[in-house]
Design a protein around this motif. Structure first.
Motif, PDB file in Angstrom:
ATOM      1  N   GLY A  35      32.322  27.400  68.188  1.00 38.55           N
ATOM      2  CA  GLY A  35      30.935  27.831  68.300  1.00 38.55           C
ATOM      3  C   GLY A  35      30.674  29.198  67.685  1.00 38.55           C
ATOM      4  N   GLU A  36      31.639  30.094  67.778  1.00 43.07           N
ATOM      5  CA  GLU A  36      31.451  31.448  67.242  1.00 43.07           C
ATOM      6  C   GLU A  36      31.295  31.429  65.726  1.00 43.07           C
ATOM      7  N   SER A  37      32.179  30.721  65.032  1.00 43.40           N
ATOM      8  CA  SER A  37      32.057  30.654  63.576  1.00 43.40           C
ATOM      9  C   SER A  37      30.805  29.874  63.172  1.00 43.40           C
ATOM     10  N   ALA A  38      30.441  28.860  63.968  1.00 40.78           N
ATOM     11  CA  ALA A  38      29.232  28.096  63.675  1.00 40.78           C
ATOM     12  C   ALA A  38      27.981  28.955  63.814  1.00 40.78           C
ATOM     13  N   LEU A  39      27.942  29.817  64.817  1.00 43.17           N
ATOM     14  CA  LEU A  39      26.775  30.684  65.004  1.00 43.17           C
ATOM     15  C   LEU A  39      26.552  31.541  63.763  1.00 43.17           C
ATOM     16  N   ILE A  40      27.609  32.113  63.239  1.00 43.74           N
ATOM     17  CA  ILE A  40      27.496  32.944  62.028  1.00 43.74           C
ATOM     18  C   ILE A  40      27.080  32.089  60.832  1.00 43.74           C
ATOM     19  N   GLY A  41      27.793  30.985  60.615  1.00 46.04           N
ATOM     20  CA  GLY A  41      27.526  30.146  59.453  1.00 46.04           C
ATOM     21  C   GLY A  41      26.171  29.469  59.469  1.00 46.04           C
ATOM     22  N   LEU A  42      25.774  28.938  60.621  1.00 47.85           N
ATOM     23  CA  LEU A  42      24.484  28.249  60.714  1.00 47.85           C
ATOM     24  C   LEU A  42      23.323  29.218  60.588  1.00 47.85           C
ATOM     25  N   THR A  43      23.520  30.454  61.022  1.00 48.08           N
ATOM     26  CA  THR A  43      22.479  31.466  60.887  1.00 48.08           C
ATOM     27  C   THR A  43      22.317  31.876  59.420  1.00 48.08           C
ATOM     28  N   ARG A  44      23.430  32.047  58.733  1.00 49.04           N
ATOM     29  CA  ARG A  44      23.393  32.450  57.313  1.00 49.04           C
ATOM     30  C   ARG A  44      22.916  31.328  56.410  1.00 49.04           C
ATOM     31  N   ASN A  45      23.373  30.111  56.684  1.00 50.35           N
ATOM     32  CA  ASN A  45      23.064  28.952  55.839  1.00 50.35           C
ATOM     33  C   ASN A  45      22.623  27.776  56.700  1.00 50.35           C
ATOM     34  N   PRO A  46      21.386  27.776  57.176  1.00 46.79           N
ATOM     35  CA  PRO A  46      20.941  26.678  58.048  1.00 46.79           C
ATOM     36  C   PRO A  46      21.023  25.324  57.327  1.00 46.79           C
TER      37      PRO A  46
END
Length: 140
Positions: A35-46
């Motif tokens: 979830g932590e890496s997803a939060l960063i990635g999904l925020t940067r590249n939805p």
């Protein structure tokens, strides 16, 4: 334009197999192991669509959804009901050949229990749930 699908799961085998299948269908795939890496990635590249595992270490899928909502990302969610088929007395697994150690999609097991699974699906329809898919997890 190619659509992007994000996969978030702590099981690398699941990430690999699903991403390969989606890429074969022409989708661009983003994968995240937690979830932590997803939060960063999904925020940067939805992505156009995200598929999240709920039970993950450190940050589970529910917490991830809450944090994404705070960042004004629109999330629609669905639920896959998971159930196991047990004997009428509740003492054992209904299918003695159901010996997988982790839930998986075993077509042979599904067909061995087809009539019961069809009955469950028919009941869901009668209750107005409108299921579009029905399966059961094979594992003990």
């Amino acid at each position: 334009m190619t659509q992007t699908i994000a996969l978030v799961d702590d099981d690398r085998n699941i990430l690999t197999s699903i991403s390969m299948a989606l890429e074969r269908e022409g989708f661009r795939v983003q994968t995240y192991i937690d979830g932590e890496s997803a939060l960063i990635g999904l925020t940067r590249n939805p992505p156009d669509l995200a598929i999240l595992d709920i039970k993950m270490p450190r940050m589970d899928g529910e917490e991830l959804l809450k944090k994404l909502k705070k960042k004004n990302l629109m999330m629609k969610s669905g639920v896959e009901c998971e159930y196991f088929l047990i004997s009428p007395d509740g003492e054992s697994i209904a299918d003695p050949r159901d010996t997988q150690s982790k839930p998986c999609y075993d077509q042979s097991a599904l067909m061995r229990r087809y009539e019961l699974i069809k009955e469950i699906c028919d009941c869901m329809i009668e209750m107005g749930w409108g299921p579009y898919q029905n399966d059961h997890e094979d594992a003990n």
